[in-house]
Motif scaffolding. Structure first.
Motif, PDB file in Angstrom:
ATOM      1  N   GLY A  34      -2.202 -24.180  12.240  1.00 41.41           N
ATOM      2  CA  GLY A  34      -1.821 -24.793  13.815  1.00 41.41           C
ATOM      3  C   GLY A  34      -3.088 -26.055  14.188  1.00 41.41           C
ATOM      4  N   GLY A  35      -2.833 -26.315  15.470  1.00 40.01           N
ATOM      5  CA  GLY A  35      -3.465 -27.503  15.847  1.00 40.01           C
ATOM      6  C   GLY A  35      -4.984 -27.360  15.810  1.00 40.01           C
ATOM      7  N   GLY A  94      -6.636 -24.662  14.571  1.00 40.84           N
ATOM      8  CA  GLY A  94      -6.981 -24.349  13.275  1.00 40.84           C
ATOM      9  C   GLY A  94      -7.505 -25.061  12.187  1.00 40.84           C
ATOM     10  N   ARG A 119       2.739 -17.941   6.736  1.00 39.54           N
ATOM     11  CA  ARG A 119       3.847 -18.224   5.647  1.00 39.54           C
ATOM     12  C   ARG A 119       3.114 -19.180   4.588  1.00 39.54           C
ATOM     13  NH1 ARG A 119       7.484 -20.907   9.822  1.00 39.54           N
ATOM     14  NH2 ARG A 119       5.391 -21.409  10.903  1.00 39.54           N
ATOM     15  N   LEU A 125      -0.793 -11.297  10.186  1.00 41.51           N
ATOM     16  CA  LEU A 125      -1.764 -10.706  10.690  1.00 41.51           C
ATOM     17  C   LEU A 125      -1.672  -9.393  11.546  1.00 41.51           C
ATOM     18  CD1 LEU A 125      -3.876 -13.823  11.584  1.00 41.51           C
ATOM     19  CD2 LEU A 125      -4.568 -12.132   9.902  1.00 41.51           C
ATOM     20  N   ALA A 126      -0.306  -9.274  11.651  1.00 42.04           N
ATOM     21  CA  ALA A 126       0.093  -8.018  12.590  1.00 42.04           C
ATOM     22  C   ALA A 126       0.188  -6.767  11.453  1.00 42.04           C
ATOM     23  CB  ALA A 126       1.574  -8.273  13.009  1.00 42.04           C
ATOM     24  N   ASN A 129      -8.657 -17.222  14.699  1.00 40.69           N
ATOM     25  CA  ASN A 129      -8.180 -18.206  15.585  1.00 40.69           C
ATOM     26  C   ASN A 129      -6.485 -18.209  15.728  1.00 40.69           C
ATOM     27  OD1 ASN A 129      -7.157 -21.073  16.917  1.00 40.69           O
ATOM     28  ND2 ASN A 129      -6.269 -20.956  14.674  1.00 40.69           N
ATOM     29  N   ALA A 130      -6.062 -17.616  15.029  1.00 42.07           N
ATOM     30  CA  ALA A 130      -4.411 -17.163  15.060  1.00 42.07           C
ATOM     31  C   ALA A 130      -3.911 -16.366  16.258  1.00 42.07           C
ATOM     32  CB  ALA A 130      -3.701 -16.617  13.920  1.00 42.07           C
ATOM     33  N   ILE A 168      -0.503 -15.823  19.300  1.00 39.56           N
ATOM     34  CA  ILE A 168       0.967 -16.076  19.322  1.00 39.56           C
ATOM     35  C   ILE A 168       1.119 -15.854  20.769  1.00 39.56           C
ATOM     36  CG2 ILE A 168       1.670 -15.550  17.008  1.00 39.56           C
ATOM     37  CD1 ILE A 168       2.502 -12.646  18.097  1.00 39.56           C
ATOM     38  N   VAL A 209      -1.487  -9.310  16.631  1.00 43.06           N
ATOM     39  CA  VAL A 209      -2.086 -10.430  16.260  1.00 43.06           C
ATOM     40  C   VAL A 209      -3.087 -11.131  17.082  1.00 43.06           C
ATOM     41  CG1 VAL A 209      -1.164 -12.914  15.733  1.00 43.06           C
ATOM     42  CG2 VAL A 209       0.460 -11.116  15.432  1.00 43.06           C
ATOM     43  N   VAL A 250     -10.809 -16.995  18.658  1.00 42.41           N
ATOM     44  CA  VAL A 250     -10.389 -18.156  19.804  1.00 42.41           C
ATOM     45  C   VAL A 250      -9.590 -17.385  20.846  1.00 42.41           C
ATOM     46  CG1 VAL A 250      -8.913 -20.046  20.326  1.00 42.41           C
ATOM     47  CG2 VAL A 250     -10.616 -20.294  18.095  1.00 42.41           C
ATOM     48  N   LYS A 272      -5.762 -11.164  25.198  1.00 43.39           N
ATOM     49  CA  LYS A 272      -6.920 -12.165  25.248  1.00 43.39           C
ATOM     50  C   LYS A 272      -7.954 -11.385  25.937  1.00 43.39           C
ATOM     51  CE  LYS A 272      -5.291 -15.721  22.625  1.00 43.39           C
ATOM     52  NZ  LYS A 272      -5.764 -15.859  21.318  1.00 43.39           N
ATOM     53  N   GLY A 318      -8.644 -24.148  27.502  1.00 39.65           N
ATOM     54  CA  GLY A 318      -7.654 -24.286  28.569  1.00 39.65           C
ATOM     55  C   GLY A 318      -6.447 -24.900  28.288  1.00 39.65           C
ATOM     56  N   ILE A 364      -4.249 -27.358  25.905  1.00 43.13           N
ATOM     57  CA  ILE A 364      -4.458 -28.092  24.791  1.00 43.13           C
ATOM     58  C   ILE A 364      -3.198 -28.569  24.078  1.00 43.13           C
ATOM     59  CG2 ILE A 364      -5.737 -28.201  22.508  1.00 43.13           C
ATOM     60  CD1 ILE A 364      -7.622 -27.328  24.730  1.00 43.13           C
ATOM     61  N   THR A 410      -1.062 -28.736  21.359  1.00 43.12           N
ATOM     62  CA  THR A 410      -0.790 -28.449  19.712  1.00 43.12           C
ATOM     63  C   THR A 410       0.584 -27.975  19.603  1.00 43.12           C
ATOM     64  OG1 THR A 410      -1.128 -26.096  20.149  1.00 43.12           O
ATOM     65  CG2 THR A 410      -3.245 -27.292  19.837  1.00 43.12           C
ATOM     66  N   LEU A 427       1.609 -25.157  19.302  1.00 40.48           N
ATOM     67  CA  LEU A 427       2.212 -24.168  20.017  1.00 40.48           C
ATOM     68  C   LEU A 427       2.581 -24.507  21.630  1.00 40.48           C
ATOM     69  CD1 LEU A 427       1.930 -21.009  20.502  1.00 40.48           C
ATOM     70  CD2 LEU A 427      -0.452 -21.434  21.482  1.00 40.48           C
TER      71      LEU A 427
HETATM   72  N1  LIG Z   1      -2.710 -24.512  22.654  1.00 39.22           N
HETATM   73  C1  LIG Z   1      -3.092 -24.121  23.790  1.00 39.22           C
HETATM   74  O1  LIG Z   1      -3.106 -24.466  24.889  1.00 39.22           O
HETATM   75  C2  LIG Z   1      -3.989 -22.949  23.722  1.00 39.22           C
HETATM   76  C3  LIG Z   1      -4.781 -22.341  24.884  1.00 39.22           C
HETATM   77  C4  LIG Z   1      -5.408 -21.283  25.033  1.00 39.22           C
HETATM   78  C5  LIG Z   1      -5.468 -20.478  23.787  1.00 39.22           C
HETATM   79  N2  LIG Z   1      -4.977 -21.184  22.653  1.00 39.22           N
HETATM   80  C6  LIG Z   1      -5.316 -20.147  21.452  1.00 39.22           C
HETATM   81  O2  LIG Z   1      -5.937 -20.933  20.542  1.00 39.22           O
HETATM   82  C7  LIG Z   1      -5.475 -20.476  19.225  1.00 39.22           C
HETATM   83  C8  LIG Z   1      -4.643 -21.591  18.383  1.00 39.22           C
HETATM   84  O3  LIG Z   1      -3.586 -21.922  19.134  1.00 39.22           O
HETATM   85  P1  LIG Z   1      -2.934 -23.316  18.528  1.00 39.22           P
HETATM   86  O4  LIG Z   1      -2.305 -23.858  19.762  1.00 39.22           O
HETATM   87  O5  LIG Z   1      -3.593 -24.187  17.422  1.00 39.22           O
HETATM   88  O6  LIG Z   1      -1.631 -22.730  17.899  1.00 39.22           O
HETATM   89  P2  LIG Z   1      -0.347 -23.048  16.980  1.00 39.22           P
HETATM   90  O7  LIG Z   1      -0.499 -24.523  16.638  1.00 39.22           O
HETATM   91  O8  LIG Z   1       0.846 -22.435  17.179  1.00 39.22           O
HETATM   92  O9  LIG Z   1      -0.926 -22.307  15.338  1.00 39.22           O
HETATM   93  C9  LIG Z   1      -0.731 -20.966  15.249  1.00 39.22           C
HETATM   94  C10 LIG Z   1      -1.330 -20.683  14.100  1.00 39.22           C
HETATM   95  O10 LIG Z   1      -1.486 -19.044  13.808  1.00 39.22           O
HETATM   96  C11 LIG Z   1      -0.632 -18.865  12.755  1.00 39.22           C
HETATM   97  N3  LIG Z   1       0.176 -17.427  13.035  1.00 39.22           N
HETATM   98  C12 LIG Z   1       0.886 -17.222  13.986  1.00 39.22           C
HETATM   99  N4  LIG Z   1       1.219 -15.989  13.678  1.00 39.22           N
HETATM  100  C13 LIG Z   1       0.570 -15.504  12.746  1.00 39.22           C
HETATM  101  C14 LIG Z   1       0.617 -14.160  12.019  1.00 39.22           C
HETATM  102  N5  LIG Z   1       1.551 -13.207  12.563  1.00 39.22           N
HETATM  103  N6  LIG Z   1      -0.014 -14.171  10.988  1.00 39.22           N
HETATM  104  C15 LIG Z   1      -0.657 -15.134  10.338  1.00 39.22           C
HETATM  105  N7  LIG Z   1      -0.907 -16.222  11.151  1.00 39.22           N
HETATM  106  C16 LIG Z   1       0.007 -16.205  12.396  1.00 39.22           C
HETATM  107  C17 LIG Z   1       0.294 -19.885  12.371  1.00 39.22           C
HETATM  108  O11 LIG Z   1       0.547 -19.825  11.027  1.00 39.22           O
HETATM  109  P3  LIG Z   1       2.283 -20.212  10.554  1.00 39.22           P
HETATM  110  O12 LIG Z   1       2.522 -21.603  11.300  1.00 39.22           O
HETATM  111  O13 LIG Z   1       2.444 -20.016   9.089  1.00 39.22           O
HETATM  112  O14 LIG Z   1       2.907 -19.072  11.319  1.00 39.22           O
HETATM  113  C18 LIG Z   1      -0.528 -21.210  12.706  1.00 39.22           C
HETATM  114  O15 LIG Z   1      -1.448 -21.388  11.766  1.00 39.22           O
HETATM  115  C19 LIG Z   1      -4.565 -19.233  19.593  1.00 39.22           C
HETATM  116  O16 LIG Z   1      -5.214 -18.000  19.184  1.00 39.22           O
HETATM  117  C20 LIG Z   1      -3.928 -19.463  20.659  1.00 39.22           C
HETATM  118  O17 LIG Z   1      -3.713 -18.090  21.947  1.00 39.22           O
HETATM  119  C21 LIG Z   1      -4.284 -22.052  22.461  1.00 39.22           C
END
Ligand SMILES: NC(=O)c1ccc[n+]([C@@H]2O[C@H](COP(=O)([O-])OP(=O)(O)OC[C@H]3O[C@@H](n4cnc5c(N)ncnc54)[C@H](OP(=O)(O)O)[C@@H]3O)[C@@H](O)[C@H]2O)c1
Length: 268
Positions: free
Chosen positions: A17-18, A20, A46, A72-73, A98-99, A101, A121, A147, A166, A193, A195, A197, A199
């Protein structure tokens, strides 16, 4: 973060992900600048092209990287991941949980299945990974960073179990910090905040929404994955050697903006 000999050994979940990916890249950059080698176990849900491309990229940047995949679930998979990562790396200095959902829904409509998946997760996996990694981290006097999210500190209407999961993660990490401080293991969280990505990308595709969001942030921009990666690297690193049980909010000032929006108050 301590290191075995001259190698830093890290497991990063959500690595494709972004945030990670940026974290893996930042940890390699930081280790290189300190003259250290890095072994990274990069975890996604995956197998496939994204994980292969990431692993190739991390190896090309000079790390010794392996791509691991697991849901991770699933509790047993969390333990297996730590076994595989410590075997590959020869121990562990850092765990980046960091993962995460989302399963957006008003709480009145959220299904029990989605609630449980989000907690499994976003919250439980950190506990299970940390517990499985405890022995290795105690040996290295290592560190954990999870995270979390600004949504763990403020209710997020329409986001189902996300905020609660969270918030629970924040407290889980504070408790781990207390219980494992005597082992020399530090445990901290970073709360992003807004970000940009994968997601959240769909939202930012709408230029009007993106501009309105940007206008809400005191620092004047949406966050980048690198902003979070640097905070994670700081908390894992030696500069944070006396920091544990802390949550570092990285949001451009967004969450503290509220009182300044109340009408009828003089503005600075
Ligand atoms: N982006 C934001 O604005 C934001 C804001 C606040 C907090 N966060 C937190 O920051 C963290 C990273 O967010 P991100 O935006 O970088 O997310 P992202 O780009 O959607 O990436 C999510 C990552 O988590 C993995 N993942 C999802 N479900 C999983 C599972 N069941 N088992 C194992 N791996 C799993 C995905 O792997 P696959 O692709 O292989 O499924 C992917 O590598 C998260 O905890 C999110 O809640 C993000």
């Amino acid at each position: 973060m301590s290191a075995a000999g001259n190698t830093t050994r890290v497991l990063v979940t959500g690595a494709t992900g972004g945030i990670g990916r940026a974290t893996c890249v930042e940890l390699i950059r930081q280790a290189k600048s300190e003259g250290k080698a890095v072994s990274i176990a990069a975890v996604a849900s995956r197998s496939g092209a994204a994980l292969e491309a990431l692993t190739a990229e991390l190896n090309s940047l000079g790390a010794r990287a392996i791509g691991l995949h697991a849901n991770l679930a699933d509790a047993a998979s969390c333990v297996q991941l730590i076994d595989d990562a410590t075997a590959f790396c020869g121990g562990l200095d850092a765990l980046v949980s960091n993962a995460g959902i989302t399963r957006p829904a008003p709480l009145a409509d959220q299904t029990v299945e989605d609630w449980d998946t989000v907690f499994s997760v976003n919250t439980r996996a950190t506990w299970l990974l940390a517990r499985a990694a405890r022995k290795a981290l105690a040996e290295s006097r290592g560190a954990i960073v999870a995270v979390a999210s600004m949504s763990g500190m403020y209710p997020h209407p329409g986001y189902g179990a996300y905020s609660a999961s969270k918030a629970a993660l924040l407290m889980l990490c504070r408790q781990l910090a207390q219980e494992w401080a005597a082992d020399g293991i530090r445990v901290n969280t970073v709360s992003p905040g807004m970000i940009r990505t994968p997601l959240t990308e769909r939202v930012y595709q709408n230029e009007e929404v993106a501009a309105r969001r940007e206008a809400m942030v005191p620092l004047g921009r949406i966050g980048r994955p690198e902003d979070i990666a640097r905070a994670v690297a700081y908390l894992l690193g030696d500069h944070a050697a006396y920091v544990t049980g802390e949550n570092l909010r990285v949001d451009g000032g967004l969450c503290d903006r509220f009182l300044g929006t109340i009408p009828g108050v003089a503005r600075a």
